[in-house]
Design a protein around this motif. Structure first.
Motif, PDB file in Angstrom:
ATOM      1  N   PHE A 161       0.844  -1.185   0.000  1.00 43.48           N
ATOM      2  CA  PHE A 161       0.000   0.000   0.000  1.00 43.48           C
ATOM      3  C   PHE A 161       0.885   1.244   0.000  1.00 43.48           C
ATOM      4  O   PHE A 161       2.077   1.162   0.302  1.00 43.48           O
TER       5      PHE A 161
ATOM      6  N   GLU B 145      -0.946   3.240   7.273  1.00 39.58           N
ATOM      7  CA  GLU B 145      -1.196   2.982   8.709  1.00 39.58           C
ATOM      8  C   GLU B 145      -1.866   4.203   9.355  1.00 39.58           C
ATOM      9  O   GLU B 145      -2.800   4.059  10.133  1.00 39.58           O
TER      10      GLU B 145
ATOM     11  N   VAL C 203      -1.449  -3.257  12.565  1.00 42.30           N
ATOM     12  CA  VAL C 203      -1.646  -2.745  11.189  1.00 42.30           C
ATOM     13  C   VAL C 203      -0.319  -2.779  10.436  1.00 42.30           C
ATOM     14  O   VAL C 203      -0.245  -3.235   9.294  1.00 42.30           O
ATOM     15  N   LYS C 204       0.751  -2.299  11.107  1.00 36.26           N
ATOM     16  CA  LYS C 204       2.070  -2.270  10.458  1.00 36.26           C
ATOM     17  C   LYS C 204       2.520  -3.672  10.090  1.00 36.26           C
ATOM     18  O   LYS C 204       3.041  -3.913   9.010  1.00 36.26           O
TER      19      LYS C 204
ATOM     20  N   LYS D 170       0.181  -5.203   7.223  1.00 36.28           N
ATOM     21  CA  LYS D 170      -0.059  -4.386   6.026  1.00 36.28           C
ATOM     22  C   LYS D 170       0.442  -5.070   4.744  1.00 36.28           C
ATOM     23  O   LYS D 170      -0.309  -5.155   3.765  1.00 36.28           O
TER      24      LYS D 170
ATOM     25  N   MET E 143      -1.864  -7.904   3.810  1.00 33.72           N
ATOM     26  CA  MET E 143      -3.162  -7.360   3.392  1.00 33.72           C
ATOM     27  C   MET E 143      -3.066  -6.800   1.971  1.00 33.72           C
ATOM     28  O   MET E 143      -3.962  -6.986   1.150  1.00 33.72           O
ATOM     29  N   ALA E 144      -1.939  -6.118   1.690  1.00 40.45           N
ATOM     30  CA  ALA E 144      -1.746  -5.519   0.360  1.00 40.45           C
ATOM     31  C   ALA E 144      -1.687  -6.609  -0.709  1.00 40.45           C
ATOM     32  O   ALA E 144      -2.339  -6.494  -1.754  1.00 40.45           O
TER      33      ALA E 144
END
Lengths: 129, 213
Positions: A55, A60, B37-38, B41, B44-45
């Motif tokens: 992304f 974040e 989240v970090k 990520k 998820m991407a």
């Protein structure tokens, strides 16, 4: 051939039994088409696992901002600091003017604030005319 | 200690670390959630971009997936690893997005021509990875989800089955068919050869036939 292809595809995912292994080996030795298919699939799998995807920078923060907003919708209504400074300065200036008017005129009625308390209304009207 | 045991130990420790982070997040520690989240990520991407094809939509789905997870943090009991759990949310959201788009069953490459994919320079620039991603977008959803999870993200057959809530046998058959279809699509895309400043199509259209199993 159909059966051999089935075994070929399964061989990428799980260990084959000895008889199936033998069958596949024989099939690969005999058929260039099957060998090519194996090479293609291996290349495809390699390319798929090598795909890089991410992304954009700051993702974040975007997620966390959305979560903070959800947690505390009031807190997110933040006035920009520069506007706050301007507002406080303006308020202070108005207070100083009001205090000044009170000390010079002794009252805070509308005429004093407007600086016309020393003029009678008719004089003001004549001056205007 | 054997490599297998070491790996299991690593996985176990990761699982425990994730549980600690989740519990801290439940307690209101947003930093802990930010760490989740970090950490997840990139995964998820890969899953969302692989599924929906473009980064913009994928980011929206990724964001929505994390927000939904945050809303239902207390529901996470640790039955599945956090990666599996988050991927399940992301896959469901991606499938919803694909349904919404009502993607065409027959994809004409001529349409892509107009959108610039067949431009000579863009063809020359495209590497294997881009070609595979382009091919993925032509693959039917049910095969795509299996291919993305198993081959792009590297989940095991069992994990893929768990995420998609289908039997392992179905994962294997869809994987085989998906790879076969993808191989054909890549071939068709490669057959668009740039010659003398113009793209000559060996086959005029790339017809994606949908096989229903």
């Amino acid at each position: 051939m159909k059966k051999l292809r089935k075994i070929l595809y399964r061989s990428f995912e799980e260990p084959l039994g000895s008889s199936e292994n033998g069958l596949l080996e024989a099939g690969l030795n005999a058929s260039e088409e099957l060998r090519k298919e194996k090479r293609d699939i291996l290349k495809l799998r390699e390319n798929l696992s090598a795909v890089k995807a991410d992304f954009s920078f700051g993702f974040e923060q975007k997620v966390m901002n959305a979560i903070r907003q959800e947690n505390n919708p009031v807190a997110t209504f933040e006035i920009l600091p520069v506007f706050r400074t301007v507002a406080f300065s303006g308020l202070a200036a108005i207070l100083i003017v009001l205090v000044g008017v009170y000390f010079t005129d002794g009252s805070l009625n509308i005429d004093s604030i407007m600086g016309i308390s020393k003029y009678a209304p008719d004089l003001g009207l004549l001056a205007f005319l | 200690m054997s490599i297998g045991k070491k790996l299991l130990g690593k996985e176990q420790s990761k699982y425990e670390d994730d549980l600690i982070l989740v519990n801290r997040a439940i307690g209101g520690d947003t930093k802990a959630f930010e760490q989740i989240v970090k950490q997840y990520k990139p995964m998820m991407a890969k899953v969302t971009i692989g599924m929906v094809g473009n980064r913009e939509d994928a980011e929206d789905i990724g964001q929505e997936a994390f927000i939904r997870f945050y809303r239902s943090l207390h529901q996470y009991k640790g039955d599945a690893s956090l990666g599996t759990y988050l991927t399940r949310i992301a896959i469901n959201l991606s499938l919803n997005e694909l349904k919404r788009r009502k993607s065409n069953l027959q994809v004409s490459l001529e349409t892509k021509h107009e959108s610039g994919y067949s431009d000579r320079r863009s063809f020359q620039k495209r590497d294997n990875s881009e070609l595979v991603q382009e091919a993925l977008s032509h693959l039917e959803t049910k095969y795509r989800s299996v291919v993305v999870l198993r081959l792009m993200q590297g989940f095991s057959t069992k994990e893929t089955a768990k995420i998609l809530k289908i039997p392992s046998g179905t994962v294997l058959s869809r994987l085989a068919r998906g790879q076969d279809r993808l191989r054909q699509i890549v071939k068709s895309l490669e057959s668009l050869t740039p010659v003398g400043g113009q793209t000559i199509e060996k086959s005029n259209t790339l017809n994606i036939e949908i096989n229903h199993d």
